[in-house]
Design a protein around this motif. Structure first.
Motif, short mmCIF file in Angstrom:
data_model
loop_
_atom_site.label_atom_id
_atom_site.label_comp_id
_atom_site.label_asym_id
_atom_site.label_seq_id
_atom_site.Cartn_x
_atom_site.Cartn_y
_atom_site.Cartn_z
N ILE A 49 86.12 50.30 63.15
CA ILE A 49 86.20 50.82 61.77
C ILE A 49 85.02 50.32 60.95
N HIS A 50 84.63 49.06 61.13
CA HIS A 50 83.47 48.52 60.41
C HIS A 50 82.23 49.34 60.71
N TYR A 51 82.03 49.70 61.98
CA TYR A 51 80.88 50.51 62.38
C TYR A 51 80.87 51.84 61.61
N HIS A 52 82.00 52.54 61.61
CA HIS A 52 82.07 53.84 60.94
C HIS A 52 81.90 53.70 59.43
N MET A 53 82.51 52.67 58.85
CA MET A 53 82.37 52.47 57.40
C MET A 53 80.93 52.12 57.04
N GLN A 54 80.26 51.37 57.88
CA GLN A 54 78.86 51.02 57.61
C GLN A 54 77.98 52.26 57.65
N ARG A 55 78.23 53.15 58.63
CA ARG A 55 77.47 54.41 58.71
C ARG A 55 77.71 55.25 57.46
N LEU A 56 78.96 55.33 56.99
CA LEU A 56 79.28 56.11 55.80
C LEU A 56 78.65 55.47 54.55
N PHE A 57 78.64 54.15 54.50
CA PHE A 57 78.04 53.45 53.37
C PHE A 57 76.52 53.67 53.36
N ASP A 58 75.89 53.54 54.52
CA ASP A 58 74.44 53.75 54.62
C ASP A 58 74.04 55.16 54.19
N ALA A 59 74.96 56.12 54.38
CA ALA A 59 74.69 57.52 54.01
C ALA A 59 75.10 57.81 52.56
N ASP A 60 75.47 56.77 51.82
CA ASP A 60 75.85 56.89 50.41
C ASP A 60 77.14 57.70 50.21
N LEU A 61 78.03 57.66 51.19
CA LEU A 61 79.32 58.34 51.07
C LEU A 61 80.42 57.37 50.65
N LEU A 62 80.15 56.06 50.79
CA LEU A 62 81.05 55.01 50.32
C LEU A 62 80.31 54.18 49.29
N GLU A 63 81.08 53.60 48.38
CA GLU A 63 80.48 52.65 47.44
C GLU A 63 81.17 51.30 47.59
N LEU A 64 80.39 50.23 47.49
CA LEU A 64 80.91 48.87 47.52
C LEU A 64 81.39 48.56 46.11
N VAL A 65 82.69 48.29 45.95
CA VAL A 65 83.24 48.09 44.61
C VAL A 65 83.62 46.65 44.32
N ASP A 66 83.75 45.82 45.37
CA ASP A 66 84.14 44.43 45.14
C ASP A 66 83.77 43.60 46.35
N THR A 67 83.41 42.35 46.11
CA THR A 67 83.17 41.38 47.18
C THR A 67 83.91 40.11 46.82
N ARG A 68 84.72 39.63 47.76
CA ARG A 68 85.51 38.41 47.53
C ARG A 68 85.29 37.45 48.70
N THR A 69 85.27 36.16 48.41
CA THR A 69 85.22 35.15 49.46
C THR A 69 86.60 34.54 49.59
N VAL A 70 87.20 34.69 50.76
CA VAL A 70 88.54 34.18 51.02
C VAL A 70 88.47 33.29 52.25
N GLY A 71 88.70 32.00 52.05
CA GLY A 71 88.66 31.05 53.16
C GLY A 71 87.34 31.04 53.89
N GLY A 72 86.24 31.18 53.17
CA GLY A 72 84.92 31.17 53.76
C GLY A 72 84.48 32.51 54.35
N VAL A 73 85.36 33.52 54.30
CA VAL A 73 85.04 34.84 54.82
C VAL A 73 84.77 35.78 53.66
N VAL A 74 83.67 36.53 53.74
CA VAL A 74 83.32 37.49 52.69
C VAL A 74 84.02 38.81 52.99
N GLU A 75 84.85 39.26 52.05
CA GLU A 75 85.54 40.53 52.18
C GLU A 75 84.85 41.55 51.28
N LYS A 76 84.49 42.70 51.86
CA LYS A 76 83.84 43.76 51.09
C LYS A 76 84.82 44.92 50.96
N TYR A 77 85.05 45.33 49.72
CA TYR A 77 85.97 46.43 49.42
C TYR A 77 85.17 47.69 49.10
#
Length: 157
Positions: A49-77
């Motif tokens: 799923i990350h692969y497909h979402m990254q391809r969609l994001f790179d093509a400007d079909l998704l927008e990054l709306v939030d970034t959170r750090t939870v337990g040292g892990v960066v979560e991108k919404y």
């Protein structure tokens, strides 16, 4: 949420020629989610799923709306920019098919007399039908539906 169509390039339309990617786009249309959350909902691996979402994001079909750090892990919404798309040009090879479903016919066409209100109602009902089938949790073959709707000029009626 009112679903409006957004214009896409030929390259973007090729990326969207995947039922899985369309499921992703629909899942994050109203509620931003991480790739892990989408993977859990679709019962797929997070890496896939990350692969497909990254391809969609790179093509400007998704927008990054939030970034959170939870337990040292960066979560991108991410949120999809749309769920309905207008391609100015469709390449036949963007939608390869192995067989026709409708009695060996490649195209189905109809001409309808509709008021502006009826045309909008028709499209709304068609989009609801697509969404109903798009969001089901099933396995099976992938089919393509390619539709063009346009108003005829008076001299073409």
């Amino acid at each position: 949420m009112e679903r409006k169509s957004i214009p896409v390039t030929l390259e973007q339309s090729k990326l969207l020629a995947s039922a899985l990617r369309m499921q992703i786009m629909n899942l994050i249309a109203e509620t931003p989610r991480t790739a892990k959350q989408v993977a859990d909902l679709l019962k797929k691996t997070p890496g896939n799923i990350h692969y497909h979402m990254q391809r969609l994001f790179d093509a400007d079909l998704l927008e990054l709306v939030d970034t959170r750090t939870v337990g040292g892990v960066v979560e991108k919404y991410y949120r999809s920019r749309g769920t309905l798309f207008e391609a100015q040009t469709l390449a036949e090879d963007a939608f390869p098919y192995s067989e026709q479903v409708l009695e060996d016919r490649k195209r189905v066409a109809a001409r309808l007399k509709l008021s502006d209100g009826e045309a909008k109602e028709f499209l709304a009902e068609f989009h609801q039908l697509l969404n109903k089938y798009d969001m089901r949790d099933v396995s099976g073959d992938e089919y393509v539906i390619n539709m063009f709707i346009g108003r005829l000029k008076e001299d073409e009626e």
